[in-house]
Scaffold this active site. Structure first.
Site, short mmCIF file in Angstrom:
data_model
loop_
_atom_site.label_atom_id
_atom_site.label_comp_id
_atom_site.label_asym_id
_atom_site.label_seq_id
_atom_site.Cartn_x
_atom_site.Cartn_y
_atom_site.Cartn_z
CD GLU A 36 -5.79 -0.63 -10.12
OE1 GLU A 36 -6.44 0.49 -10.24
OE2 GLU A 36 -4.97 -0.04 -10.17
NE ARG A 262 -16.09 2.92 -5.17
CZ ARG A 262 -14.53 2.66 -4.70
NH1 ARG A 262 -14.04 2.97 -3.87
NH2 ARG A 262 -13.81 2.22 -5.90
CE LYS A 272 -6.57 -0.35 -3.61
NZ LYS A 272 -6.14 -0.44 -5.15
P1 ATP Z 1 -8.87 2.61 -4.64
O1 ATP Z 1 -10.52 3.71 -5.38
O2 ATP Z 1 -9.55 3.02 -3.07
O3 ATP Z 1 -7.64 3.31 -4.64
P2 ATP Z 1 -9.98 0.34 -6.18
O4 ATP Z 1 -10.91 0.01 -6.07
O5 ATP Z 1 -8.59 1.68 -6.96
O6 ATP Z 1 -10.01 1.29 -4.55
P3 ATP Z 1 -9.31 -2.48 -7.13
O7 ATP Z 1 -7.35 -2.64 -6.87
O8 ATP Z 1 -9.16 -1.79 -8.84
O9 ATP Z 1 -8.82 -0.49 -5.74
O10 ATP Z 1 -10.59 -2.84 -6.23
C1 ATP Z 1 -10.46 -4.22 -6.67
C2 ATP Z 1 -11.89 -4.59 -7.06
O11 ATP Z 1 -12.53 -4.47 -5.12
C3 ATP Z 1 -12.68 -3.86 -7.70
O12 ATP Z 1 -12.89 -5.10 -8.49
C4 ATP Z 1 -13.09 -2.58 -6.89
O13 ATP Z 1 -14.59 -2.69 -7.64
C5 ATP Z 1 -14.04 -3.51 -5.85
N1 ATP Z 1 -13.52 -2.58 -4.65
C6 ATP Z 1 -12.17 -1.65 -4.35
N2 ATP Z 1 -13.23 -0.38 -3.41
C7 ATP Z 1 -14.39 -0.90 -3.01
C8 ATP Z 1 -15.51 -0.88 -2.05
N3 ATP Z 1 -15.30 0.22 -1.37
N4 ATP Z 1 -16.38 -0.84 -2.21
C9 ATP Z 1 -16.63 -2.57 -3.10
N5 ATP Z 1 -15.79 -2.42 -4.16
C10 ATP Z 1 -14.43 -2.02 -4.13
MG MG Z 2 -9.02 0.67 -9.34
#
Ligand code: ATP
Ligand code: MG
Length: 563
Positions: A36, A262, A272
């Site tokens: 996102e 994760r 984030k």
């Molecule tokens: P946050 O929860 O920290 O705001 P997010 O997961 O919502 O981050 P996205 O932009 O949706 O952020 O993430 C894009 C991709 O990266 C998704 O497929 C998510 O599963 C993966 N991702 C995000 N954080 C991690 C992590 N700590 N380890 C592995 N993959 C991750």
């Molecule tokens: Mg997300």
């Protein structure tokens, strides 16, 4: 990109191997990385990028970069651009497969009408509070919305009028009609669309209703023909919903979702929301502050893409949550630079040494290999030596404890590549601070060969005062002082910020050969660590050195001692 052979297997590869064996998807592997655009990418995303692009590469498939841009409130083109930069910097290429969920808005909307026509979705007017109350809990079923039994015609009419902008923000939502008694809360008539007048960075003001992430995400994968939708564990309970949506749309491709744990890293935060707080609260200089766990931060710090890919490979993928030691990431960058970064000298905290028996005005040069373990590898430079030298303040102690093998009154030490010197006097200022050492050198010890048979414990680095070049050195350290800054429910994570995470040395000295070093170069300062020539703040003739990582992991001892 270079191929590493013998990749360790993991459960996702096992699943893909199984699928290929039975000819599923014609043996094709199509993955995607779906961020996102609401923040910069962090090291957790790097894990996901390496995994998705790595699988596509290894199986001869493809990996898409898709922006899941369904929530314009939090999104920005700055983030879109930074994400593309970061993925490329990590060494991956989506080729022509760049997509945006917003490009699917029309198709998603048509599918929503299809669900309405099939009696599988309805327009609901409960307020958010009421919806919450109707939703039930983990132990109690929810209640049906009073709007659930509207006719298909009425629902269709209302949905079209929602789209046409006839209702104010938040007045109505479109919900799936699945069942309020489902033990899985995600299936209790989840919202598919909300009314929200937001300018979207791609679709402008064309839409005033926006799809919910759960409605858009799985179907975007379906549209793109993704074979394996790899995501993190928190989406496991959403899988039945994605499956349900696709099952209501006959003929639509059905990707297989696979969840993995994760990445969590100690001494940092990877949410984030918290990273945004650090940036907006000016606790760091920006998203690319070298202390941030963002890819932009690691890049500015001097990490290499190779070291981050190696890290992603080493941590592997698993089904169970765990916390990875930041020391492991640091070990990856050390290992990468060990054979790449030439070794040179920098005196961080200078103390003047006057060699009393060395002639004034005389200079001689010593050959110093850039890579002492393998001198021919990177050649050498000449290190000028003269009567006045800088040494590291911490390499001298007036009253040394037992086991201190460096310089002390009456004691000898080897100066790397040059001579053995002996401390004969100490000069202090009025406050009692040592400001200069008087020493003598032994001309018999030229090249300070450690195998000269002398009983001298230590070898220290040094620079000729007349030749050394002043430089700024930035000592970056971990941003937090505790392993789990976000893990304390009572206290705010910012209370654990490390006040010493950045120490700037304005009066450090480097050897003359470094005055013309290229911005973006990496060196090892002997006995200190690996450093990066900051590409933004360095000026011609005035390099700024950022510490990437010290030579040894001083935190490992600390956290062990704390147990
Ligand atoms: P946050 O929860 O920290 O705001 P997010 O997961 O919502 O981050 P996205 O932009 O949706 O952020 O993430 C894009 C991709 O990266 C998704 O497929 C998510 O599963 C993966 N991702 C995000 N954080 C991690 C992590 N700590 N380890 C592995 N993959 C991750
Ligand atoms: Mg997300």
């Amino acid at each position: 990109m270079e191929e590493t052979s013998a990749r360790p297997g993991n459960f996702i590869r096992t699943i893909i191997d199984g699928d290929r064996k039975v000819g599923k998807n014609g043996g094709l592997v199509v993955t995607r990385f779906p961020p996102e655009p609401n923040g910069y990418l962090h090291i957790g995303h790097a894990k996901s990028i390496c995994l998705n692009f790595g699988l596509a590469r290894d199986y001869g498939g493809r990996c898409h970069l898709r922006f899941d841009d369904t929530n314009p409130a939090a999104e920005d083109v700055e983030y879109v651009d930074s994400i593309m930069d970061d993925v490329r910097w990590l060494g991956f290429d989506w080729g022509e497969h760049l997509y945006y969920a917003s490009d699917y808005f029309e198709r998603l909307y048509q599918w929503a009408e299809q669900l309405v026509l099939a009696g599988k979705a309805f327009v609901c007017e409960l307020t958010p509070d009421e919806q919450r109350a109707y939703r039930g809990t983990l132990t109690e079923p929810g209640k049906n919305s009073p709007f659930r039994d509207r006719s298909v015609e009425e629902n269709l009419d209302l949905l079209r009028r929602m789209r046409a902008g006839e209702f104010p923000d938040g007045a109505k939502v479109l919900r799936a009609k699945i069942g309020m008694a489902s033990p899985n809360l995600n299936l209790r008539d989840p919202i598919m669309y909300r009314i929200k007048r937001f300018h979207h960075h791609r679709t402008g003001d064309r839409w005033c209703i926006y799809p919910m992430y759960d409605w858009a995400h799985g179907l975007s994968d379906a549209i793109e023909g993704i074979t394996h939708s790899i995501c993190t564990l928190e989406f496991e309970a959403h899988r039945p919903l994605y499956d349900w949506f696709i099952e209501q749309l006959p003929g639509v491709h059905h990707p297989q979702q696979v969840e993995f744990a994760r990445l969590n890293l100690d001494y940092t935060v990877l949410s984030k929301r918290m990273l945004i707080e650090l940036v907006t609260g000016k606790h760091v200089s920006g998203w690319d502050d070298p202390r941030m766990p963002t890819i932009a931060g690691f890049r500015r710090r001097g990490y290499t893409p190779e070291s981050i890919r190696d890290f992603a490979e080493r941590i592997g993928v698993a089904k169970a949550d765990s916390v990875v030691d930041t020391g492991m990431l640091e070990a990856c960058i050390r290992e990468d630079l060990n054979t790449k970064a030439k070794r040179v000298a920098c005196v961080h905290d200078p103390l003047r040494v006057v060699i009393e028996n060395y002639p004034e005005g005389q200079t001689e040069e010593f050959e110093a290999p850039y890579f002492p373990d393998d001198p021919p590898k990177m050649g050498h430079r000449m290190l000028p030596f003269s009567r006045e030298l800088w040494i590291e303040r911490e390499d001298f102690m007036e009253a040394p404890p037992k086991g201190f093998y460096r310089l002390a009154p009456g004691k000898e030490v080897r100066l790397r590549f040059s001579y053995v010197i002996k401390c004969t006097g100490v000069i202090k200022d009025d406050a009692g601070k040592v400001v200069e050492l008087r020493c003598t050198y032994d001309p018999e010890t030229k090249n300070a060969n450690p195998k000269d048979g002398r009983k001298i414990g230590g070898t220290i680095h040094w620079l000729s005062v007349a030749h050394a070049q002043k430089a700024e050195v930035r000592l970056f350290d971990r941003l937090f002082t505790v392993p789990a800054p976000a893990g304390d429910k009572e206290r705010n994570f910012k209370e654990f910020l490390n006040p010493n995470s950045l120490v700037v040395l304005k009066d450090a000295y480097v050897e003359p050969s470094l005055s013309s070093i290229e911005p973006g170069a990496r060196v090892q300062f002997e006995r200190k660590g690996y450093y990066f020539v900051d590409p933004i703040d360095s000026k011609p003739g005035a390099p700024v050195f950022s510490r990437i990582v010290p030579l040894r992991d001083s935190w490992a001892k600390q956290s062990k001692g704390g147990k």
